[in-house]
Scaffold this active site. Structure first.
Site, mmCIF file in Angstrom:
data_model
loop_
_atom_site.group_PDB
_atom_site.id
_atom_site.type_symbol
_atom_site.label_atom_id
_atom_site.label_comp_id
_atom_site.label_asym_id
_atom_site.label_seq_id
_atom_site.Cartn_x
_atom_site.Cartn_y
_atom_site.Cartn_z
ATOM 1 N N LYS A 1 34.338 -15.300 2.197
ATOM 2 C CA LYS A 1 34.704 -16.711 2.312
ATOM 3 C C LYS A 1 35.365 -17.185 1.024
ATOM 4 O O LYS A 1 35.119 -16.624 -0.042
ATOM 5 C CB LYS A 1 33.427 -17.559 2.500
ATOM 6 C CG LYS A 1 32.802 -17.479 3.872
ATOM 7 C CD LYS A 1 31.568 -18.379 3.924
ATOM 8 C CE LYS A 1 30.870 -18.303 5.255
ATOM 9 N NZ LYS A 1 31.667 -18.803 6.389
ATOM 10 N N ARG B 1 26.301 -14.044 15.139
ATOM 11 C CA ARG B 1 26.209 -13.525 16.506
ATOM 12 C C ARG B 1 25.730 -12.069 16.528
ATOM 13 O O ARG B 1 25.165 -11.623 17.537
ATOM 14 C CB ARG B 1 27.553 -13.704 17.223
ATOM 15 C CG ARG B 1 28.709 -12.979 16.587
ATOM 16 C CD ARG B 1 30.049 -13.517 17.074
ATOM 17 N NE ARG B 1 30.354 -14.820 16.471
ATOM 18 C CZ ARG B 1 31.412 -15.568 16.776
ATOM 19 N NH1 ARG B 1 32.267 -15.156 17.691
ATOM 20 N NH2 ARG B 1 31.614 -16.719 16.172
HETATM 21 N N1 BES Z 1 27.860 -19.657 8.871
HETATM 22 C C1 BES Z 1 29.190 -19.745 9.343
HETATM 23 C C2 BES Z 1 29.466 -20.998 10.144
HETATM 24 C C3 BES Z 1 29.352 -22.316 9.429
HETATM 25 C C4 BES Z 1 30.497 -22.953 8.973
HETATM 26 C C5 BES Z 1 28.140 -22.946 9.267
HETATM 27 C C6 BES Z 1 30.406 -24.185 8.336
HETATM 28 C C7 BES Z 1 28.035 -24.156 8.630
HETATM 29 C C8 BES Z 1 29.167 -24.785 8.169
HETATM 30 C C9 BES Z 1 29.516 -18.550 10.237
HETATM 31 O O1 BES Z 1 28.825 -17.389 9.989
HETATM 32 C C10 BES Z 1 30.966 -18.252 10.043
HETATM 33 O O2 BES Z 1 31.348 -17.941 8.960
HETATM 34 N N2 BES Z 1 31.735 -18.382 11.116
HETATM 35 C C11 BES Z 1 33.119 -18.135 11.080
HETATM 36 C C12 BES Z 1 33.418 -17.209 12.233
HETATM 37 C C13 BES Z 1 34.792 -16.614 12.216
HETATM 38 C C14 BES Z 1 34.995 -15.693 11.092
HETATM 39 C C15 BES Z 1 35.008 -15.912 13.525
HETATM 40 C C16 BES Z 1 33.833 -19.459 11.228
HETATM 41 O O3 BES Z 1 33.330 -20.336 11.935
HETATM 42 O O4 BES Z 1 34.870 -19.641 10.615
HETATM 43 ZN ZN ZN Z 2 29.746 -16.139 8.516
#
Ligand code: BES
Ligand code: ZN
Ligand code: ZN
Length: 503
Positions: free
Chosen positions: A277, A351
Site C-alpha cells: 500500500k 478474503r
Molecule cells: N483492509 C483493506 C480494505 C480497507 C480499505 C479497509 C480502507 C479500511 C479502509 C483491504 O484488505 C484492501 O486492501 N482491499 C483492497 C483490495 C484490492 C487490492 C482488490 C482495496 O479495497 O483496495
Molecule cells: Zn489489504
C-alpha cells in the site's frame, strides 16, 4: 469505567456535578429553543427563565449541541447543560443516543452527571438508547501517554425516569451496560497499536476474555492450521514472523432452535503485502482486525444476555506483511475445503483468511452465517464512512439492515451481479481472487461474490463490509470518539437476538 444509576426525584435537587436537560429547536430560528420534557424541575429552579437564558447563550436545539451554564445555587448541581434534540416531537432512539453521548463527552472532567431527557418511561427503548449513548460517549482509550489525561471521563451517570424501582427500567440499564462493555472491548482492540496486537497476542486476549465470560474457546496455531489445510490463512500469515491463528468461540443455549455462525476478519496490520500500500494513511490499517474484534465482543455480550440460540464465532487472525515468505500475485492457493484461488493482489488478503473461516464455519451447519470485515476501500467509495455494505441472501440482509437501523448502525444492501461473478472466473484455477485484470468496477461486490463461493448450500449468508464505519478518524461526534467505533458489534448482537426470538 462509567457506572449507571436510576433516579425518579426532582433533578434540581440531585447531588450531582452537572444536570443535563434536552432542548428542541423552534421552527423560528430567532426564537428561544423549546425545553423538552424532563427539564421542568430545572426550569422551575431557574424561575421559568431556563429557555430564555439558553437562547442568550446561543443554544439552538440542534442535535448534539451542548450549552453549559452555571446554576449559581439554583440547582444542587453547579452546572446545567442543555443538549439539542433537533425538531420538537418524540426523539428517535438514535437522536437520544447521540444527545446523551454528546452531553457526557462535553462534561468530561465532571464526576457525576444526571440526565433528565424526554421519553424515559422505559417501554419504548428511549431509556436503553440514553443509557447506551451515555456509556459510549464516556469511552476513552487508555492509550500510551506517560502522564494520564488531566480530565477524567464522567464516572457516574444517573438517568431520570418515571419510576426508578421499575424492574424493566433496571433491566434496560443492565442491558445497556453489557452492550457498552462489548463495544468498549471492540474499540480497545481496534485502538491498540499494531505492534502490541499481533495474531498470537490477539488470540490470547480474545481467548482470555471469552473464557472469563464462560464461553468455550479453541485456538488453532500455525501448526494446527497447516495440519488442517487452512491454505488461505497460511498464505497471508506466512508473510509475518507473528504466526496466524484461528480462534473459535462457542455459545450454546439448551432451548436453541437455530444456530448462527459469526465470522470476522482479523488482519492485525495490513501493509498490502508484496502488493504494498502507499505510505499515506497506512497507519489506519491497524484497524483491519475490526471485524474479528466485533465478533469476539459480540460473543461476550451474548454470553451475558443468554439468547435462546446457538452461536459459534470464528476469528481468523494474520498480519499481512511483505517478506521472503510472503505469498505473491500469481500464486495458486488451496483453501480450506479444497477451492483453488488464483491470487492477483496480495492486498486482497481479507478474503483469503475469510474464505477458510467461512468454509470451516459451514461445517458446523449453522442456519445463518454473518460475516463482517474491513474488506474493501470500495465500500468507503460507494457508501461513505458511516454506512456499511450488506451483501448475500436478500432476506437475511434485510433482517441485518433492520437490526442495524434499530441500534443506530446504518447499512445498505448491495447486489452481487452475474457479470462481476463472470469476471472472477479464473483460466487456471477455480476462482480469481478479484476481477480479471484487477478491474476496479464493483470493488465491494467482488469481495461479496468471492466470500459467497465458500458458503455451503443451505446456509443463509450475509457479508457486512465495515471498512469505513468501523473506524473514525475525524473529530468526535455523538457517542463516537476518534478511532475504533465498535461497528458492527451492536448490529450483530441485535441480529442474533432477533434470530433467537423469531427463528
Ligand atoms: N483492509 C483493506 C480494505 C480497507 C480499505 C479497509 C480502507 C479500511 C479502509 C483491504 O484488505 C484492501 O486492501 N482491499 C483492497 C483490495 C484490492 C487490492 C482488490 C482495496 O479495497 O483496495
Ligand atoms: Zn489489504
Ligand atoms: Zn485488509
Amino acid at each position: 469505567m462509567t457506572t449507571l444509576a436510576l433516579a425518579d426525584t426532582d433533578p434540581a435537587e440531585l447531588p450531582v456535578d452537572a444536570i443535563v436537560v434536552g432542548v428542541y429547536s423552534d421552527a423560528d430560528p430567532a426564537a428561544a429553543p423549546l425545553l423538552a420534557q424532563g427539564a421542568e424541575g430545572v426550569d422551575a429552579a431557574f424561575d421559568g427563565k431556563l429557555a430564555a437564558t439558553l437562547a442568550l447563550l446561543g443554544a439552538t436545539g440542534a442535535v448534539g449541541e451542548v450549552t453549559k451554564l452555571a446554576s449559581l445555587g439554583a440547582t444542587t448541581a453547579p452546572v446545567v447543560a442543555a443538549v439539542g434534540l433537533g425538531t420538537a416531537g418524540p426523539a428517535p432512539a438514535e437522536t437520544l443516543r447521540r444527545a446523551a453521548g454528546s452531553a457526557v463527552r462535553a462534561l468530561t472532567g465532571t464526576a457525576k452527571v444526571a440526565l433528565a431527557l424526554p421519553g424515559l418511561s422505559g417501554e419504548d427503548g428511549g431509556l436503553r438508547a440514553v443509557a447506551e449513548g451515555a456509556l459510549l460517549g464516556a469511552y476513552r482509550f487508555a492509550g500510551y501517554k506517560s502522564k494520564p489525561a488531566p480530565k477524567a471521563p464522567v464516572s457516574t451517570v444517573t438517568v431520570l425516569v418515571t419510576d426508578a424501582a421499575d424492574k424493566e427500567a433496571k433491566a434496560e440499564i443492565k442491558r445497556a451496560a453489557v452492550i457498552a462493555d462489548a463495544v468498549t472491548l471492540c474499540r480497545d482492540f481496534v485502538n491498540t497499536a499494531p505492534n502490541e496486537l499481533r495474531p498470537p497476542s490477539f488470540a490470547d486476549l480474545a481467548s482470555a476474555a471469552a473464557k472469563k465470560a464462560g464461553l468455550e474457546v479453541e485456538v488453532l496455531d500455525e501448526k494446527a492450521l497447516r495440519k488442517g489445510g487452512y491454505g488461505g490463512i497460511l498464505a497471508v500469515g506466512d508473510g509475518s514472523e507473528a504466526k496466524p491463528r484461528l480462534v473459535r468461540i462457542t455459545y450454546k443455549h439448551k432451548s436453541a432452535k437455530k444456530k448462527v455462525a459469526l465470522v470476522g476478519k482479523g488482519i492485525t496490520f495490513d501493509t498490502g503485502g508484496v502488493s504494498i500500500k502507499p505510505a499515506a494513511g497506512m497507519w489506519e490499517m491497524k484497524s483491519d482486525m475490526g471485524g474479528a474484534a466485533a465478533v469476539i465482543a459480540a460473543m461476550i455480550a451474548i454470553a451475558a444476555l443468554k439468547p435462546k440460540v446457538d452461536v459459534v464465532a470464528y476469528a481468523p487472525m494474520a498480519e499481512n506483511m511483505p517478506s521472503g515468505t510472503a505469498y505473491r500475485p500469481g500464486d495458486i492457493v488451496t483453501m480450506y475445503g479444497g477451492t483453488k484461488v488464483e491470487v492477483l493482489n496480495t492486498d486482497a488478503e481479507g478474503r483469503m483468511i475469510l474464505g477458510d473461516a467461512i468454509a470451516r464455519a459451514c461445517e458446523d451447519e449453522p442456519n445463518y452465517l454473518l460475516e463482517t470485515s474491513t474488506l474493501t476501500g470500495g465500500q468507503v467509495v460507494s457508501l461513505g464512512k458511516r454506512v456499511h455494505g450488506l451483501m448475500g441472501d436478500a432476506e437475511l440482509c434485510a433482517r441485518v439492515q433492520a437490526a442495524g437501523d434499530r441500534v443506530g448502525e446504518q447499512g445498505w444492501t448491495m447486489p452481487l451481479p452475474d457479470d462481476i461473478k463472470k469476471n472472477m472466473e479464473s483460466d487456471i484455477a477455480d476462482i480469481l481472487q478479484v476481477s480479471a485484470g484487477m478491474d476496479r468496477g464493483g470493488h465491494m461486490l467482488q469481495g461479496g461474490i468471492f466470500l459467497s463461493a465458500f458458503v455451503t448450500e443451505g446456509v443463509e449468508f450475509a457479508h457486512i463490509d465495515v471498512a469505513g464505519p468501523s473506524y473514525h478518524s475525524g473529530e468526535p461526534y455523538g457517542y463516537i470518539a476518534k478511532g475504533g467505533t465498535g461497528v458492527p458489534v451492536r448490529t450483530l448482537i441485535e441480529a442474533v437476538e432477533d434470530i433467537a426470538r423469531n427463528g
